[in-house]
Design a protein around this motif. Structure first.
Motif, PDB file in Angstrom:
ATOM      1  N   CYS A   1       0.845  -1.197   0.000  1.00 36.05           N
ATOM      2  CA  CYS A   1       0.000   0.000   0.000  1.00 36.05           C
ATOM      3  C   CYS A   1       0.881   1.247   0.000  1.00 36.05           C
ATOM      4  N   PRO A   2       0.531   2.265  -0.796  1.00 35.53           N
ATOM      5  CA  PRO A   2       1.319   3.498  -0.811  1.00 35.53           C
ATOM      6  C   PRO A   2       1.446   4.163   0.563  1.00 35.53           C
TER       7      PRO A   2
ATOM      8  N   TYR B   1      -2.023  -3.449  -0.361  1.00 33.61           N
ATOM      9  CA  TYR B   1      -2.951  -2.401  -0.798  1.00 33.61           C
ATOM     10  C   TYR B   1      -4.410  -2.844  -0.699  1.00 33.61           C
TER      11      TYR B   1
ATOM     12  N   SER C   1      -2.971   7.609  -0.330  1.00 33.45           N
ATOM     13  CA  SER C   1      -2.876   6.588  -1.384  1.00 33.45           C
ATOM     14  C   SER C   1      -3.588   7.046  -2.647  1.00 33.45           C
TER      15      SER C   1
ATOM     16  N   THR D   1      -1.417   9.336  -4.583  1.00 28.82           N
ATOM     17  CA  THR D   1      -0.365   8.634  -5.324  1.00 28.82           C
ATOM     18  C   THR D   1      -0.923   7.963  -6.575  1.00 28.82           C
TER      19      THR D   1
ATOM     20  N   TRP E   1       5.428  10.372  -5.322  1.00 27.50           N
ATOM     21  CA  TRP E   1       5.245  10.224  -3.883  1.00 27.50           C
ATOM     22  C   TRP E   1       6.168   9.137  -3.361  1.00 27.50           C
TER      23      TRP E   1
ATOM     24  N   TYR F   1       7.944  13.480  -1.103  1.00 31.30           N
ATOM     25  CA  TYR F   1       7.764  13.359  -2.554  1.00 31.30           C
ATOM     26  C   TYR F   1       8.934  13.995  -3.283  1.00 31.30           C
TER      27      TYR F   1
END
Length: 123
Positions: A3-4, A10, A36, A39, A68, A91
């Motif tokens: 997951c970001p 995710y 997320s 991103t 990011w 970022y």
């Protein structure tokens, strides 16, 4: 896929909110899912999770060459139907590193959390 926001998976983390329509239970979950969504450039999710009173009319998920790099949640302070989440998002733009330090305000209405606005302690 990781997951970001920093979660291991995710689909089990922010994907359940962004893609499957589950409702975040806390302001921190909403904030992580919004990161997320940034991103992933998911403007629809960002707009739907933004309180109508402060939601901008223009697109918010813009590319502008942003890459990011990561999210660090510093604190989550729930207070009934309001909450704040302080975070730092890292970022790059044009190969140069930046960080966004924000204290975000959230409100819960009818059981659903919304982003209201944020302040920037370093400015």
């Amino acid at each position: 896929m990781p997951c970001p926001c920093g979660g291991a998976d995710y689909a089990a983390c922010c994907g359940r909110f962004i893609e499957r329509g589950e409702t975040p239970r806390t302001a921190e979950e909403l904030m992580r899912s919004r990161y997320s969504a940034f991103t992933l450039k998911d403007d629809a999710y960002l707009k739907s999770s933004w309180h109508p009173r402060t939601r901008p009319a223009e697109a918010v998920a813009q590319d502008e060459g942003i890459k990011w790099l990561g999210l660090d949640v510093r604190r989550h302070v729930p207070a009934g139907d309001e909450a704040t989440v302080e975070f730092i998002a890292r970022y790059k733009v044009g190969g140069r590193a930046h960080r966004l330090h924000e204290v975000s305000r959230f409100v819960r209405e009818d059981g659903r959390w919304f982003y209201v606005d944020g302040s920037f302690p370093e400015k």
